[in-house]
Design a protein around this motif. Structure first.
Motif: not given
Length: 409
Positions: A157-169
């Motif tokens: 996920i970090l390759i394309a997005f920020s750490w915030r996307v992790i918590f969104g998922i």
């Protein structure tokens, strides 16, 4: 006991999927710790303390969750706490400061405790002896996919997005799981078995568990083993990514093979429980875990840059821990006759405190070397072995009730 065949496995499987997302709120963002440090203006210790706040919430809340679960029932406690968990995950996603993030992490951890207390109380009330151990081992082998694959997924996920996307998922996944639990979770606590809010009675029940010598010795053994796990979990991303310069994806693969070894240990329990007693499996698993961490110490002392060799030693530790987890879990619960919610709450509190201890040890004593990690892990697992040995000396099998714990079948 669960009577409907459709619920006999559906509820445990839905619960374990919810458990996975609970764990992902730690595991999937581990490779993002360096990025998150910069985004929220935290130092290395501050980033590791975001894990500690999660465990602190998980340690404090079971006191109240156990009381609520024995008064209101298992189902409402798990479902309402799930709603708060979802909101906390959303706040983690949008947090702009380290303080806001840590408060949200505290509430995340606090709500996870309901999954352990109310959810696992329902599991223990639904199955007897061997069936419970098999279900617990199956759930553990599935739930460990979170720490096994979470860091790898987070790295991608970090390759394309920020750490915030992790918590969104995590927020979306938790929402779907809580909705599923609403439809499949049974209420295992009958109305006539529910207990009123009585501070004195509750204190006596908690005291009964805490001062139960057999229960606490096993709990301490499991706790120190978990502390060793947390040293690896909290320090390994910093070791592999920051110290040795590997990518988050490489770290994710290392974490995956470590927890796949743990899955193998949990999977074998379903076969071994038919041949061996609980304490035999527990002793065997803890000895193997000790072998792994002491090999890690040798690697750290004589091969300080051999990352993959160290990971292999951690895999041995993980395999041994997998063999002992489900038997220890059931043995601890069956050592006391207090109300189930109380038993699971005390177990959860102590286990979480030891997880917090592991993360604090890592934050204080990890010095960016393999050896420092290995020594902390070896010390923790050695103490666990001492408590298992003490339990064996204090417990003399003699009657039929002891055979399940001490004698092979």
């Amino acid at each position: 006991m669960i009577k409907k065949p459709t619920l006999a496995l559906i509820f445990p499987m839905v619960l374990v999927l919810y458990e996975i997302v609970n764990y992902l709120s730690n595991d999937m963002y581990l490779p993002a710790l360096p990025q998150m440090m910069r985004s929220l203006h935290l130092g290395p210790s501050g980033a590791q303390f975001t894990l500690m706040w999660w465990f602190l919430g998980l340690a404090i809340a079971p006191l109240f969750m156990g009381l609520l679960a024995d008064h209101c029932g298992r189902r409402p406690v798990l479902l309402w706490s799930g709603v708060v968990y979802i909101l906390s995950s959303f706040v983690c996603m949008i947090a702009s400061t380290g303080n806001v993030f840590m408060v949200a992490r505290f509430f995340q951890g606090a709500m996870v405790s309901a999954m352990f207390v109310a959810g696992y109380a329902a599991i223990h009330e639904s199955y007897e002896h061997k069936a419970a151990v098999k279900i617990l081992a199956l759930m553990a082998s599935i739930s460990v996919l979170a720490p096994a694959l979470g860091p790898l997924l987070g790295g991608f996920i970090l390759i394309a997005f920020s750490w915030r996307v992790i918590f969104g998922i995590i927020t979306v996944w938790a929402s779907l799981n809580v909705l599923a639990l609403y439809f499949v979770m049974p209420e295992t606590l009958k109305q006539e078995a529910r207990r009123p809010f009585n501070v004195r009675a509750v204190a006596q029940q908690y005291g009964e568990v805490i001062f139960n010598q057999h229960s606490m010795i096993l709990t301490l053994a499991m706790g120190f083993n978990m502390a060793g796990w947390l040293v690896w979990i909290t320090a390994s991303p910093l070791l592999l990514i920051e110290t040795f310069g590997h990518t988050p994806v490489f770290y994710g693969w290392c974490q995956a093979v470590v927890f796949l070894a743990n899955i193998l240990g949990n999977t074998l329990i379903k076969t071994l429980i038919e041949k061996y007693a609980l304490m035999q499996l527990i002793r065997f698993g803890v000895v193997i875990a000790c072998v792994g961490v002491f090999l890690g110490c040798l690697v750290g002392a004589f091969m300080p840059n051999a990352v993959l060799v160290f990971v292999a030693s951690v895999m041995i530790f993980a395999f041994g821990s997998g063999l002992s987890f489900a038997p220890l879990n059931r043995a601890i619960i069956e050592a006391s006759s207090a109300p189930m919610g109380c038993r699971v709450a005390v177990f959860s509190i102590f286990l979480t405190l030891f997880c917090a201890l592991g993360s604090v040890l890592s934050a204080l004593f990890y010095n960016h070397t393999i050896f420092s990690m290995a020594v902390m892990m070896a010390a923790s697992v050695s103490i666990a072995y001492i408590f298992i040995s003490l339990y064996n000396k204090l417990s003399v099998p003699g009657d039929s009730a002891d055979s399940f714990f001490f004698h092979s079948n």
